[in-house]
Design an enzyme around this catalytic site. Sequence first.
Site, short mmCIF file in Angstrom:
data_model
loop_
_atom_site.label_atom_id
_atom_site.label_comp_id
_atom_site.label_asym_id
_atom_site.label_seq_id
_atom_site.Cartn_x
_atom_site.Cartn_y
_atom_site.Cartn_z
N SER A 1 0.85 -1.19 0.00
CA SER A 1 0.00 0.00 0.00
C SER A 1 0.88 1.23 0.00
CB SER A 1 -0.89 0.01 1.25
OG SER A 1 -1.38 1.32 1.45
N HIS B 1 -1.52 -1.43 -4.11
CA HIS B 1 -2.74 -0.99 -3.42
C HIS B 1 -2.70 0.53 -3.26
CE1 HIS B 1 -6.18 -1.75 -0.72
NE2 HIS B 1 -5.69 -0.78 0.04
N ASP C 1 -4.77 3.81 -1.84
CA ASP C 1 -5.82 4.22 -0.91
C ASP C 1 -6.35 5.60 -1.25
OD1 ASP C 1 -6.04 2.01 1.01
OD2 ASP C 1 -3.93 2.44 1.37
N MET D 1 -8.90 8.49 -0.24
CA MET D 1 -9.69 8.94 0.91
C MET D 1 -10.20 10.36 0.67
SD MET D 1 -7.33 7.63 4.04
CE MET D 1 -6.44 6.07 3.98
N HIS E 1 -8.58 1.28 -3.68
CA HIS E 1 -9.47 1.08 -2.54
C HIS E 1 -10.12 2.43 -2.26
CE1 HIS E 1 -9.55 0.33 2.16
NE2 HIS E 1 -10.75 0.46 1.64
N MET F 1 -12.16 4.85 -0.36
CA MET F 1 -12.77 5.18 0.94
C MET F 1 -13.43 6.54 0.79
SD MET F 1 -9.62 3.77 3.22
CE MET F 1 -8.57 3.74 1.77
N MET G 1 -11.45 -5.27 6.17
CA MET G 1 -10.61 -4.30 6.88
C MET G 1 -10.29 -4.85 8.27
SD MET G 1 -10.01 -1.86 4.83
CE MET G 1 -8.99 -0.94 6.00
N ASP H 1 -6.70 -5.97 4.86
CA ASP H 1 -6.03 -4.67 4.85
C ASP H 1 -6.03 -4.06 6.26
OD1 ASP H 1 -5.10 -2.12 4.24
OD2 ASP H 1 -6.80 -1.59 2.94
C1 DX5 Z 1 -6.11 2.14 5.79
C2 DX5 Z 1 -5.76 1.74 4.39
C3 DX5 Z 1 -4.67 0.75 4.30
C4 DX5 Z 1 -3.36 1.18 4.89
C5 DX5 Z 1 -2.83 0.00 5.58
O1 DX5 Z 1 -7.29 2.84 5.80
O2 DX5 Z 1 -6.88 1.19 3.72
O3 DX5 Z 1 -4.50 0.25 2.98
O4 DX5 Z 1 -2.43 1.63 3.95
O5 DX5 Z 1 -1.74 0.40 6.27
P1 DX5 Z 1 -0.94 -0.54 7.27
O6 DX5 Z 1 -0.48 -1.76 6.49
O7 DX5 Z 1 0.16 0.33 7.69
O8 DX5 Z 1 -1.87 -0.92 8.39
ZN ZN Z 2 -6.49 0.15 1.78
#
Ligand code: DX5
Ligand code: ZN
Length: 224
Positions: free
Chosen positions: A7, A32, A34, A36, A65, A67, A136, A174
């Site tokens: 990620s 991956h 993220d 947000m 992903h 969010m 998650m 994740d």
């Molecule tokens: C959190 C993200 C993850 C994040 C995971 O909301 O969806 O993908 O990058 O990070 P680690 O592996 O550091 O928990």
């Molecule tokens: Zn993620």
Amino acid sequence: MIELAPSILSADFAHLADQVDRATAGGGTVIHVDIMDGHFVPNITIGPVVVKSLRKATHLPLDCHLMIENPDQYLGDFAEAGADWISVHQEVCRHLNRTLNLIKSLDCRAGVVLNPATPVETLSEVLDIVDYVLVMSVNPGFGGQKFIPETLHKVRKLADLRAHRGYAYRIEIDGGIALDTVTEVVRAGAEILVAGNAVFGQGDAKQNASALLEAARSASLQRV
Ligand code: DX5
Ligand code: ZN
């Protein structure tokens, strides 16, 4: 087959292509990403422009992903920017069937994500159409959080349901995946392992990725 999905949330964004290369050299096979929006989760990250740049920097599939609220509004932009997989949260999709079909119509793999407090049962009517389910194991929004072991029963449940009902989805996990949690996660049945902090947090991403993958693969050989 176990896959590692580094990620980039924990990567150095000023050297993103380089960081992705190191994680790929260490065995990462999916990147991956993220996304947000500061509404669904209390943090803001990146959008399609960064996906577009990443697309030119790696041949690996980009696993976006989302969010974000109102994901339908942005699916076309992410697909056009080069996303290969797109996942949406169950919690924000009022018309989940429509959203998942829309992702597929854009020639992307369609995933659905469950927050820690959302049960697997909420997906019973879409498990036959999703390409992957993302469990998650932290509350989404930030990297480097502590793994929530109580979420693992959902991974087991998804693996059982698939075995008994002949579904084809893959199981992704994740949040908080690191050397001290990866064994139990793989034994529970997770196949695509997202890891941010454990890959990019400290030291060399290549070495970190390869150590994590090796631990995951040896756990999968011991799976009962
Ligand atoms: C959190 C993200 C993850 C994040 C995971 O909301 O969806 O993908 O990058 O990070 P680690 O592996 O550091 O928990
Ligand atoms: Zn993620």
